[in-house]
Design a protein around this motif. Structure first.
Motif, PDB file in Angstrom:
ATOM      1  N   TYR A  36       6.568  37.358  -2.109  1.00 19.23           N
ATOM      2  CA  TYR A  36       6.263  38.764  -2.375  1.00 19.23           C
ATOM      3  C   TYR A  36       5.058  39.261  -1.581  1.00 19.23           C
ATOM      4  CZ  TYR A  36       9.631  38.123  -6.068  1.00 19.23           C
ATOM      5  OH  TYR A  36      10.778  37.835  -6.759  1.00 19.23           O
ATOM      6  N   ASN A  37       4.170  38.359  -1.228  1.00 19.26           N
ATOM      7  CA  ASN A  37       3.052  38.713  -0.371  1.00 19.26           C
ATOM      8  C   ASN A  37       3.545  39.245   0.971  1.00 19.26           C
ATOM      9  OD1 ASN A  37       0.329  38.767   0.671  1.00 19.26           O
ATOM     10  ND2 ASN A  37       0.829  36.883   1.751  1.00 19.26           N
ATOM     11  N   ILE A  38       4.584  38.631   1.512  1.00 18.59           N
ATOM     12  CA  ILE A  38       5.114  39.048   2.812  1.00 18.59           C
ATOM     13  C   ILE A  38       5.702  40.458   2.714  1.00 18.59           C
ATOM     14  CG2 ILE A  38       6.701  38.449   4.698  1.00 18.59           C
ATOM     15  CD1 ILE A  38       6.622  35.536   3.574  1.00 18.59           C
ATOM     16  N   ILE A  39       6.248  40.794   1.568  1.00 15.12           N
ATOM     17  CA  ILE A  39       6.781  42.142   1.358  1.00 15.12           C
ATOM     18  C   ILE A  39       5.638  43.145   1.196  1.00 15.12           C
ATOM     19  CG2 ILE A  39       8.237  43.591  -0.120  1.00 15.12           C
ATOM     20  CD1 ILE A  39       9.811  41.068  -0.841  1.00 15.12           C
ATOM     21  N   GLY A  40       4.492  42.698   0.674  1.00 15.66           N
ATOM     22  CA  GLY A  40       3.338  43.590   0.593  1.00 15.66           C
ATOM     23  C   GLY A  40       2.638  43.668  -0.741  1.00 15.66           C
ATOM     24  N   LEU A  41       3.099  42.920  -1.750  1.00 15.59           N
ATOM     25  CA  LEU A  41       2.427  42.946  -3.048  1.00 15.59           C
ATOM     26  C   LEU A  41       2.609  41.590  -3.741  1.00 15.59           C
ATOM     27  CD1 LEU A  41       0.819  45.097  -4.700  1.00 15.59           C
ATOM     28  CD2 LEU A  41       2.901  45.426  -6.030  1.00 15.59           C
ATOM     29  N   PRO A  42       1.614  40.713  -3.622  1.00 19.67           N
ATOM     30  CA  PRO A  42       1.730  39.375  -4.229  1.00 19.67           C
ATOM     31  C   PRO A  42       1.695  39.466  -5.757  1.00 19.67           C
ATOM     32  CG  PRO A  42      -0.437  39.668  -3.224  1.00 19.67           C
ATOM     33  CD  PRO A  42       0.349  40.889  -2.906  1.00 19.67           C
ATOM     34  N   LEU A  43       2.879  39.421  -6.365  1.00 20.68           N
ATOM     35  CA  LEU A  43       3.022  39.693  -7.796  1.00 20.68           C
ATOM     36  C   LEU A  43       2.258  38.712  -8.682  1.00 20.68           C
ATOM     37  CD1 LEU A  43       6.761  40.729  -8.187  1.00 20.68           C
ATOM     38  CD2 LEU A  43       4.725  42.171  -8.124  1.00 20.68           C
ATOM     39  N   ASN A  44       2.300  37.442  -8.375  1.00 17.72           N
ATOM     40  CA  ASN A  44       1.627  36.455  -9.210  1.00 17.72           C
ATOM     41  C   ASN A  44       0.131  36.756  -9.285  1.00 17.72           C
ATOM     42  OD1 ASN A  44       0.013  33.634  -9.042  1.00 17.72           O
ATOM     43  ND2 ASN A  44       1.709  33.487 -10.500  1.00 17.72           N
ATOM     44  N   ARG A  45      -0.493  36.930  -8.147  1.00 13.40           N
ATOM     45  CA  ARG A  45      -1.936  37.186  -8.129  1.00 13.40           C
ATOM     46  C   ARG A  45      -2.261  38.517  -8.801  1.00 13.40           C
ATOM     47  NH1 ARG A  45      -5.449  34.630  -4.616  1.00 13.40           N
ATOM     48  NH2 ARG A  45      -3.901  33.010  -4.911  1.00 13.40           N
ATOM     49  N   LEU A  46      -1.467  39.551  -8.521  1.00 12.90           N
ATOM     50  CA  LEU A  46      -1.704  40.858  -9.130  1.00 12.90           C
ATOM     51  C   LEU A  46      -1.564  40.796 -10.644  1.00 12.90           C
ATOM     52  CD1 LEU A  46      -2.292  43.863  -8.962  1.00 12.90           C
ATOM     53  CD2 LEU A  46       0.155  44.243  -8.543  1.00 12.90           C
ATOM     54  N   TYR A  47      -0.564  40.096 -11.128  1.00 14.17           N
ATOM     55  CA  TYR A  47      -0.345  39.965 -12.572  1.00 14.17           C
ATOM     56  C   TYR A  47      -1.609  39.450 -13.263  1.00 14.17           C
ATOM     57  CZ  TYR A  47       1.546  38.209 -16.992  1.00 14.17           C
ATOM     58  OH  TYR A  47       1.763  37.963 -18.319  1.00 14.17           O
ATOM     59  N   PHE A  48      -2.199  38.391 -12.729  1.00  8.43           N
ATOM     60  CA  PHE A  48      -3.374  37.803 -13.371  1.00  8.43           C
ATOM     61  C   PHE A  48      -4.626  38.658 -13.178  1.00  8.43           C
ATOM     62  CE2 PHE A  48      -0.484  34.210 -13.398  1.00  8.43           C
ATOM     63  CZ  PHE A  48      -0.609  33.830 -14.731  1.00  8.43           C
ATOM     64  N   LEU A  49      -4.724  39.385 -12.068  1.00  7.33           N
ATOM     65  CA  LEU A  49      -5.848  40.316 -11.904  1.00  7.33           C
ATOM     66  C   LEU A  49      -5.770  41.434 -12.945  1.00  7.33           C
ATOM     67  CD1 LEU A  49      -6.123  40.750  -8.015  1.00  7.33           C
ATOM     68  CD2 LEU A  49      -7.583  39.375  -9.509  1.00  7.33           C
ATOM     69  N   LEU A  50      -4.572  41.965 -13.168  1.00 11.84           N
ATOM     70  CA  LEU A  50      -4.401  43.013 -14.171  1.00 11.84           C
ATOM     71  C   LEU A  50      -4.720  42.501 -15.573  1.00 11.84           C
ATOM     72  CD1 LEU A  50      -1.150  44.712 -12.815  1.00 11.84           C
ATOM     73  CD2 LEU A  50      -3.446  45.739 -12.901  1.00 11.84           C
ATOM     74  N   ARG A  51      -4.278  41.295 -15.885  1.00 13.31           N
ATOM     75  CA  ARG A  51      -4.603  40.712 -17.194  1.00 13.31           C
ATOM     76  C   ARG A  51      -6.106  40.534 -17.337  1.00 13.31           C
ATOM     77  NH1 ARG A  51      -0.924  38.184 -20.626  1.00 13.31           N
ATOM     78  NH2 ARG A  51      -2.573  36.698 -21.154  1.00 13.31           N
ATOM     79  N   ASP A  52      -6.780  40.065 -16.278  1.00 22.69           N
ATOM     80  CA  ASP A  52      -8.229  39.919 -16.312  1.00 22.69           C
ATOM     81  C   ASP A  52      -8.930  41.253 -16.556  1.00 22.69           C
ATOM     82  OD1 ASP A  52      -7.926  37.218 -15.849  1.00 22.69           O
ATOM     83  OD2 ASP A  52      -8.539  37.309 -13.733  1.00 22.69           O
ATOM     84  N   MET A  53      -8.289  42.348 -16.118  1.00 24.82           N
ATOM     85  CA  MET A  53      -8.862  43.676 -16.279  1.00 24.82           C
ATOM     86  C   MET A  53      -8.525  44.254 -17.668  1.00 24.82           C
ATOM     87  SD  MET A  53     -10.700  45.882 -14.543  1.00 24.82           S
ATOM     88  CE  MET A  53     -10.550  45.621 -12.789  1.00 24.82           C
ATOM     89  N   GLY A  54      -7.734  43.523 -18.459  1.00 21.89           N
ATOM     90  CA  GLY A  54      -7.421  43.965 -19.808  1.00 21.89           C
ATOM     91  C   GLY A  54      -6.132  44.742 -19.948  1.00 21.89           C
ATOM     92  N   VAL A  55      -5.315  44.751 -18.897  1.00 24.37           N
ATOM     93  CA  VAL A  55      -4.036  45.457 -18.960  1.00 24.37           C
ATOM     94  C   VAL A  55      -3.038  44.542 -19.670  1.00 24.37           C
ATOM     95  CG1 VAL A  55      -2.164  46.501 -17.637  1.00 24.37           C
ATOM     96  CG2 VAL A  55      -4.532  46.714 -16.833  1.00 24.37           C
ATOM     97  N   ASN A  56      -2.427  45.053 -20.740  1.00 27.93           N
ATOM     98  CA  ASN A  56      -1.422  44.279 -21.473  1.00 27.93           C
ATOM     99  C   ASN A  56      -0.081  44.405 -20.780  1.00 27.93           C
ATOM    100  OD1 ASN A  56      -3.178  43.426 -23.539  1.00 27.93           O
ATOM    101  ND2 ASN A  56      -2.964  45.404 -24.560  1.00 27.93           N
TER     102      ASN A  56
END
Length: 192
Positions: free
Chosen positions: A171-191
């Motif tokens: 997904y990084n090659i497509i332009g949005l690394p979902l795994n990393r983004l998922y955990f960044l959002l959780r760290d920011m408090g997004v449910n």
């Protein structure tokens, strides 16, 4: 909590739908030429993503929002390959990538407008291209697909035929690394 994607990319929009049910798009008008490449790809893409997220944040009211900025580059032989300006540049990029291993970097920035908390990170994926005949490159360029993509190819489209193997996040090659983004959002408090 309001989630905003600071990108015009249809591919990023489609990928974000996989992890966030409800979000809005506000396209950033950040001037990417303000960020100079210093030789460090990770820092470069994070700075671009941060610029996009903060540009959108500056236009919002006081309501709490989480803004996602992202930027992707292709890197080969000390060269950053962005989106091609024309068909000739697309041909030259694909010719350069042919038969070689390159890296795709995506920077992420997640910003909370209320707390002013900013988290940035990046992902790097290694991609090996097969050797591509010139006539195949020319035919691919005529599809129009390479013109709005870093490195002049889209792995999720016709450009996928050039990819012999990858090491890292698809997904990084497509332009949005979902795994990393998922955990960044959780760290920011997004449910999620």
């Amino acid at each position: 909590m309001n989630v905003i994607l600071a990108s015009a990319s249809e591919r990023r929009r489609e990928l974000l739908k996989r992890i966030v049910n409800d979000f809005q798009i506000i396209v950033s008008d950040f001037d990417e030429t303000k960020v100079k490449f210093n030789g460090n790809c990770g820092s470069y893409v994070m700075d671009l993503a941060k610029g996009k997220a903060l540009s959108v944040a500056s236009k919002l009211n006081k309501d709490e929002s989480i803004i996602i900025g992202s930027d992707t580059i292709v890197f080969l032989e000390d060269k950053v390959l962005g989106k091609p300006a024309d068909k000739e540049e697309a041909f030259n990029m694909l010719k350069l990538l042919s038969g070689k291993i390159h890296q795709v970097y995506s920077g992420l920035a997640v910003y909370n407008t209320l707390t002013k908390e900013l988290i940035t990170d990046y992902v790097c994926t290694e991609v090996k291209f097969s050797t591509i005949p010139d006539e195949v490159i020319t035919s691919y360029i005529e599809t129009g697909e390479p013109m709005d993509k870093a490195g002049a190819y889209g792995i999720q489209g016709y450009g996928g035929i050039f990819v012999e193997k990858i090491h890292g996040c698809y997904y990084n090659i497509i332009g949005l690394p979902l795994n990393r983004l998922y955990f960044l959002l959780r760290d920011m408090g997004v449910n999620l």
